[in-house]
Write an enzyme that holds these catalytic residues in place. Structure first.
Site, short mmCIF file in Angstrom:
data_model
loop_
_atom_site.label_atom_id
_atom_site.label_comp_id
_atom_site.label_asym_id
_atom_site.label_seq_id
_atom_site.Cartn_x
_atom_site.Cartn_y
_atom_site.Cartn_z
N ASN A 56 51.83 41.99 40.48
CA ASN A 56 51.11 40.73 40.75
C ASN A 56 50.94 39.84 39.52
O ASN A 56 50.92 38.62 39.64
CB ASN A 56 49.78 40.97 41.48
CG ASN A 56 48.83 41.88 40.75
OD1 ASN A 56 49.19 42.50 39.76
ND2 ASN A 56 47.61 41.97 41.24
N GLY B 107 47.17 49.45 39.19
CA GLY B 107 47.81 49.54 40.50
C GLY B 107 46.81 50.02 41.53
O GLY B 107 45.59 49.83 41.38
N GLU C 139 43.04 50.90 35.98
CA GLU C 139 42.56 49.63 36.53
C GLU C 139 43.08 49.57 37.96
O GLU C 139 44.25 49.34 38.18
CB GLU C 139 43.08 48.48 35.65
CG GLU C 139 42.22 47.26 35.74
CD GLU C 139 42.62 46.37 36.88
OE1 GLU C 139 42.03 46.54 37.99
OE2 GLU C 139 43.50 45.54 36.68
N LEU C 140 42.19 49.86 38.91
CA LEU C 140 42.64 50.11 40.28
C LEU C 140 42.16 49.02 41.25
O LEU C 140 41.82 47.92 40.83
CB LEU C 140 42.17 51.50 40.71
CG LEU C 140 42.53 52.61 39.71
CD1 LEU C 140 41.95 53.95 40.11
CD2 LEU C 140 44.04 52.71 39.52
N CYS D 252 43.55 41.89 42.18
CA CYS D 252 42.54 42.91 42.44
C CYS D 252 41.13 42.36 42.25
O CYS D 252 40.16 43.02 42.58
CB CYS D 252 42.78 44.12 41.56
SG CYS D 252 43.00 43.68 39.85
N GLU E 263 41.43 46.05 50.52
CA GLU E 263 41.76 44.74 49.97
C GLU E 263 42.75 44.06 50.91
O GLU E 263 43.75 44.66 51.28
CB GLU E 263 42.50 44.89 48.64
CG GLU E 263 41.68 45.38 47.50
CD GLU E 263 42.53 45.48 46.23
OE1 GLU E 263 42.36 44.64 45.35
OE2 GLU E 263 43.36 46.39 46.13
N GLU F 179 39.93 46.59 29.51
CA GLU F 179 41.05 45.90 28.86
C GLU F 179 40.56 44.55 28.34
O GLU F 179 39.64 43.96 28.90
CB GLU F 179 42.20 45.72 29.86
CG GLU F 179 42.74 47.07 30.33
CD GLU F 179 44.06 46.98 31.07
OE1 GLU F 179 44.12 46.37 32.15
OE2 GLU F 179 45.06 47.52 30.56
#
Ligand code: ADP
Length: 480
Positions: free
Chosen positions: A155, A231, A253-254, A287, A383, A460
């Site tokens: 993305n 992801g 990072e989900l 996300c 989502e 991050e």
């Protein structure tokens, strides 16, 4: 601009700085707007991944011990090359991802912001001195964790990578990157620019091919000391498990299911405009996109109608069409999910205010959609990852906070109110890694980005981002 993108398209992977060509075979990458194949990358497996790991391992000692100011200089040179190639990189990304070209250029600038920021962080790898109760002096060093595996999604093909590579290189780590198969070309172009900027051979490889095979080879390797993954939660969980036997450092990072809350005292026009900015970035495929909007009942209808009227005007089309704001979705199955979510709202008694269907452009285009009413439960759990905003009415602050927190996810959240006390209260009580107050845009290289609960761990960007790539060493000096 399209040609500038094609000029940067390289149909090869990069193992230890050496290109491995697809030669017409391998994995086809298409333009989501047309389905036309734009090129191929090689379908590499375990053997090539091992070679990349070996190269990263061999490059590590010298790179990790290099002068951090030299690494900062390298990062600045890389950033300068990215700036020079911003148009081409944006076009390449628009081609393989489908996002509007203007937006893609914006992502290049955003992505490059991480490299620039972490160039500064390399210069600030500062340790501490401390007196010990044993009468000793303790010195701390912040040392590179080791060769890293970086697995990134489609993305944000540039930003998700620089957000990891910036701090990794700043800290002195080397890396093996596995980009998403849908969007490998941006990663390869960025890697080529890194080598042009003087990165030592082997410090970076980009491996393309079957995700599970490459992922297993990376996670099984004892030489890889760190995995950073962006992801889906399911894949993240599996990768964390695969990293356990070798006790790697892990950043995850989900997924998210961001709530956006609008109180009756909010500036409704602002709330509408910011909801649109937050939601339709990357055609709803981020996300941190608001996944469920809760509006205080007295203004729910008014907000939803204003929102629907604005959303109905959003231009949809090919990345290179003038003024386009929403592009196609990445793949066919993404449309099925949006359709399922629209159907769920209708089945629960909600109404479609605008959109609700596949777009007349056909292919992977979906109409920007607003619904009102129905049940929010599905939107706490899944989502949508597409251009749909479900709006639900609520009556009380505690009620909406309970709903916002009633999700296994906890990544982004948003809140619109003019009441400062309330903003402070909710900002503290919301279970999320990030909360935007009166804004739909929360991502910048200087802000810590990351989640809680099943949205993962680690941060991050910001002054915290580099911590994911350093180990703290203590050297105790006995002063006699
Ligand atoms: P998305 O829904 O965004 O495609 P994924 O979690 O499937 O989310 O993909 C994110 C990244 O993880 C991509 O680079 C993808 O190729 C990779 N990936 C998917 N499955 C695996 C796996 N089993 N092992 C390692 N990487 C994987």
């Amino acid at each position: 601009p399209r040609d500038a993108g094609l000029n940067l398209l390289r149909q090869h992977a990069l193992i230890a700085g050496e290109p491995i060509a697809a030669n017409g075979g391998g994995i086809a990458v298409d333009d989501p707007a047309t389905g036309a194949v734009i090129g191929h990358v090689p379908d590499l497996g375990e053997a090539e991944t091992r070679r990349a790991i070996q190269a990263a391992t061999e490059a590590f000692p010298a790179w990790s011990r290099s002068d951090p100011h030299a690494r900062a200089a390298f990062l600045r040179k890389w950033a300068a090359l990215i700036d020079e190639n911003a148009e081409g990189l944006g076009a390449l990304m628009a081609l393989e991802n489908g996002k509007p070209f203007e937006e893609a250029k914006g992502e290049v600038a955003y992505a490059n912001g991480f490299i620039k920021w972490f160039a500064g962080e390399a210069e600030r790898l500062i340790g501490e001195t401390q007196d010990s109760p044993l009468g000793h002096l303790i010195l701390t060093y912040r040392e590179a964790v080791g060769p890293c595996a970086l697995i990134t999604p489609w993305n944000f093909p540039a930003a998700m990578l620089t957000r990891k590579l910036g701090p990794a290189f700043a800290a002195g780590c080397t890396a093996v990157v596995k980009p998403a198969s849908q969007t490998p070309f941006t990663a390869i172009a960025l890697a080529e620019l890194a080598y042009q900027a003087g990165l030592p051979v082997g410090a970076l490889s980009v491996v393309t091919g079957d995700a599970a095979t490459i992922g297993k080879a990376l996670t099984d390797s004892p030489d890889i000391r760190k995995l950073s993954f962006t992801g889906s939660t399911g894949v993240g969980r599996m990768l964390a498990e695969q990293c356990a036997p070798t006790l790697k450092r892990v950043s995850m990072e989900l997924g998210g299911a961001a709530p956006l809350i609008v109180f009756a005292d909010a500036d409704l026009d602002l709330a509408v405009a910011e909801t649109i900015k937050g939601k339709f970035r990357n055609s709803g495929q981020t996300c941190v996109c608001p996944n469920r909007v809760y509006v205080e009942r007295p203004v729910a209808e008014a907000y939803a109608e204003k929102l629907a009227a604005e959303v109905a005007k959003i231009p949809v089309g090919n990345a290179f069409d003038d003024g386009v704001k929403v592009g196609p979705l990445i793949e066919e199955k993404a449309l099925d999910k949006v359709e399922k979510h629209v159907a769920a709202v209708k089945a629960d008694g909600g109404r479609v205010l605008t959109g609700g269907e596949r777009h007349a452009l056909g292919g992977r285009f979906f109409q920007p959609t607003v619904t009102l009413g129905g049940d929010d439960r599905l939107f706490r759990e899944e989502e949508t990852f597409g251009p749909m905003i479900p709006v639900f009415a609520f009556d009380a602050e505690d009620e909406v906070l309970d709903k916002a927190n009633a999700s296994e996810f906890g990544l982004a959240s948003y809140l619109f109110t003019r009441d400062l006390d309330r903003a402070m209260r909710i900002g503290r009580r919301i279970e999320a890694g990030m909360c935007g107050v009166n804004t739909g845009l929360i991502s910048t290289p200087v802000a810590p980005f990351g989640g809680v609960k099943q949205s993962g761990y680690g941060r991050e960007g910001s002054i915290h981002g580099i911590d994911e790539y350093v180990d703290v060493k203590a050297v105790t000096l006995a002063l006699r």
